[in-house]
Design an enzyme around this catalytic site. Structure first.
Site, mmCIF file in Angstrom:
data_model
loop_
_atom_site.group_PDB
_atom_site.id
_atom_site.type_symbol
_atom_site.label_atom_id
_atom_site.label_comp_id
_atom_site.label_asym_id
_atom_site.label_seq_id
_atom_site.Cartn_x
_atom_site.Cartn_y
_atom_site.Cartn_z
ATOM 1 C CE1 TYR A 28 -3.700 2.583 1.110
ATOM 2 C CE2 TYR A 28 -1.810 3.604 2.171
ATOM 3 C CZ TYR A 28 -3.108 3.686 1.708
ATOM 4 O OH TYR A 28 -3.810 4.850 1.837
ATOM 5 C CD GLU A 59 -6.383 4.522 -0.616
ATOM 6 O OE1 GLU A 59 -5.921 4.758 0.521
ATOM 7 O OE2 GLU A 59 -7.427 3.873 -0.755
#
Lengths: 291, 388
Positions: B101, B189
């Site tokens: 991530y 993101e």
């Protein structure tokens, strides 16, 4: 005494010739605030609201009039520049009313003013008032009355509600401050609580928070460890639907989701009295007065 | 404002962040053509602005054009959490070895943009934060310095990234930070950022949330808004510069200030009512904006009473009163109005409204109780009317 603004406040209004700037400058003058100058680039040499001199830059206004406080009414796209200009001119207290300033502009502005000896209130706030001495903001002056309750709030109109209820009960205020509801602001609950704690004219404090962020939790820690004066608190947004207002990832790294329930619990534990709905706030303050 | 996955990834690609080859289809035939062009395995991904698309069956792997067509046929038109799928993204399938991530977000407490990385990719970062917070590494970026290479390297080290990928990771982190800054995002993101079998890093999924206050300087991004993201009344509210959230209750609320609007909802609930909406008319609302706000509130047929609570500061009560009158005179919907005006120009506001014969209140507690009673009265008389 009081905090931040008083009879010695010499105010420069940035954006004095705009619609809101002009209207509220008149209101501030009517209240008795010493408005010594206005700034609108390109309109230097003119006069506003009858007899307030207008300058092209804040620096000129400071040099000519000894202004020590600024209030900003300029539109969002010019407001970051206005804050930086005021800070650069040596203004000690800058109050920014403007709403909808891009958050990243405020990250930059705040990083800059943190290097100087300047305090910023706001943006997206109603300003502050020391009743009977100076009004540097957009609140209605007449609902306030001089006294010993200090108020600090993230919400403008909620502050007015509480002040209105206090005045109706004959309870006056030392200073009432709206710190603004944006993600990046100049002055937080913690800063104002410290000032009220050290202000001899303030006997008790009302703190009005909201859902989101963790500033109320930080304030609670200070209340628990350092506050000797009674604090009455309220958190707006108990019935707000979760997840509709803010990017959640921001709350994660700041620790906690910032719900009303969480904030109310932390403040109660810290020794503040927490009102269930905001009409209870004035009742609780009144109980402290009669003690 | 939220951007779709395909929009976010196109922006990533423009900044040199590797993404899978892919194109958007609105029909099954288009999906087939794209899959054939890409060759080999593809992923058919629904483009709707909600989380949990995979779990809802909105993301499927196809082995060839025929399968892609069949899957697109199934996914297009599918309802995912209340939103209808109108577009699918057809991406070449990646050879996934590991998922990590990487995200950029504004941290209010630190007053900085923060880069976050985690070795746990492909799951929601909220879940990682709740269960294994030690697996999230963060790095605050000073706005005058920007993201430095050493910070990106520390992120890579912190999540245990293998040495061969570190240089690519640093490049991606720098570019993601640049995307964030250049587009005035509040969130950017990559989840997951995958390490492929060939040891390449690639952004398999992307999400960008934009700061609405900064859209004025990004017209090209503002144009990407999907009108299906918000319901019709929320869309209309935004057009008028109003902050409105539709809820399920029966008492319409028009208030100035977000804090007071929330407190008004709270007190309505406290006295046994249910708010129909959150509505902040904002500072300095003029009459036309107030009238628009009331039209939006009353477009919800469940609303049985309207509570108007204005505490004038930069908002002037006379302007509010003019707007209320204008709305009442043009609207056919007749529900009881409870009005409370205090603050700047309140006398003039009350004078303007005096002839309209509305229920007035002095305190907010009083206003809330009257609104709850009015709503109950309204539903009562409706029931009686039905019985007769």
């Amino acid at each position: 005494m009081s905090i931040l603004v008083n009879k010695d406040t010499r105010l420069v209004v940035q954006g004095i010739t705009g619609r809101e700037g002009a209207f509220h400058t008149q209101q501030m003058i009517d209240y008795g605030t010493k408005v010594v100058a206005g700034v609108t680039p390109g309109k230097g040499g003119e006069w506003a609201i009858g007899n307030v001199p207008v300058f092209d830059t804040v620096q000129e206004a400071v040099t000519a009039t000894g202004a020590n406080t600024s209030i900003i009414y300029v539109p969002a796209r010019f407001a970051p520049e206005a804050i930086i200009e005021a800070a650069d001119a040596g203004i000690a207290l800058i109050v920014c009313i403007t709403e909808n300033i891009p958050a990243l502009d405020m990250v930059m502005v705040r990083a800059y003013i943190d290097t100087l000896n300047t305090r910023l209130i706001g943006p997206n706030c109603p300003g502050l008032i020391t009743p009977g001495e100076a009004k540097v903001g957009i609140m209605s002056g007449h609902i306030h009355t001089p006294g010993s309750v200090g108020l600090v709030s993230r919400s403008g109109t909620l502050t007015y509600e509480v002040v209105y209820a206090l005045t109706a009960r004959g309870i006056g205020q030392s200073t009432a401050i709206g710190i603004g509801g944006d993600p990046i602001i100049g002055t937080k609950f913690l800063d104002v609580l410290q000032m009220f704690e050290n202000d001899p004219a303030t006997e008790q404090v009302v703190m009005i928070g909201e859902i989101g962020g963790t500033d109320e939790q930080v304030a609670a820690e200070y209340i628990e460890k350092h506050m000797t004066k009674p604090v009455t608190a309220f958190i707006a947004g108990q019935t707000a639907p979760p997840g509709r207002r803010m990017g959640h990832a921001g709350a994660i790294i700041s620790g906690g989701e910032g719900t009303a329930a969480e904030k109310m619990a932390v403040l109660t534990k810290a020794g503040a009295r927490v009102a269930r709905h905001h009409d209870e706030i004035a009742e609780m303050v009144a109980e402290n007065v009669s003690k | 404002m939220n951007l779709h996955e395909y929009q976010s990834k196109r922006i990533f690609a423009k900044y040199g962040i590797p993404i899978p080859q892919g194109e958007v289809a609105t029909t099954p035939t288009e999906a087939r053509d794209i899959a054939v062009r890409l060759g080999g395995k593809v992923v058919v991904k629904s483009q709707v602005l909600v989380g949990g698309r995979g779990k809802a069956g909105g993301i499927k792997v196809a082995n060839n054009g025929d399968e892609a067509e069949a899957l697109a046929d199934k996914i297009l038109g599918m309802n995912i959490k209340g939103l209808t799928v109108k577009k699918v993204l057809i991406d070449e399938a990646a050879d996934i070895r590991k998922e990590i991530y990487l995200g950029a977000v504004l941290d209010r407490a630190r007053r900085r943009v923060v880069l976050m990385a985690s070795s746990e990719g492909g799951v929601e970062i909220e879940q990682v934060a709740a269960e294994t917070p030690e697996k999230i590494i963060t790095m605050a970026v000073h706005p005058f310095l920007g993201l430095r290479d050493f910070q990106a390297r520390q992120l890579a080290d912190g999540i245990g990234l293998p040495k061969d990928q570190i240089n690519d990771f640093i490049k991606i982190a720098r570019n993601l930070y640049q995307v964030y800054m250049d587009s005035d995002a509040s969130l950017a993101e990559i989840n997951p950022l995958v390490i492929t079998g060939a040891n390449k890093l690639i952004a398999l999924d992307g999400k960008i949330v934009l700061d609405d206050s900064a859209l004025f300087r990004h017209p090209e991004l503002a144009e990407m808004r999907d009108p299906d993201e918000e319901d019709a009344s929320e869309h209309e509210a935004r057009r008028h510069g109003l902050s409105y959230i539709h809820l399920d209750g029966e008492i319409g609320c028009m208030v100035n200030g977000a804090g007071l609007a929330m407190a008004t909802m709270d007190i309505v609930k406290f006295y046994g009512g249910d708010p129909a909406n959150f509505l902040d008319v904002g500072g300095g609302a003029q009459a036309d904006k107030v009238a628009a706000a009331l039209r939006i509130i009353l477009s919800d047929s469940r609303v049985k009473a309207v509570l108007i609570n204005i505490f004038g500061g930069i908002t002037r009560c006379d302007q509010v009163a003019i707007g209320v009158l204008e709305a009442i005179n043009t609207l056919t919907v007749k529900v009881p109005f409870v009005v409370r005006l205090v603050g700047t120009n309140e006398e003039e506001g009350r004078r303007i409204l005096a002839e309209a014969n509305l229920i007035t209140a002095t305190s907010l507690a009083d206003a809330a109780q009257k609104a709850v009673a009015a709503a109950q009265g309204a539903s009562q008389s409706k029931n009686e009317g039905g019985a007769a």
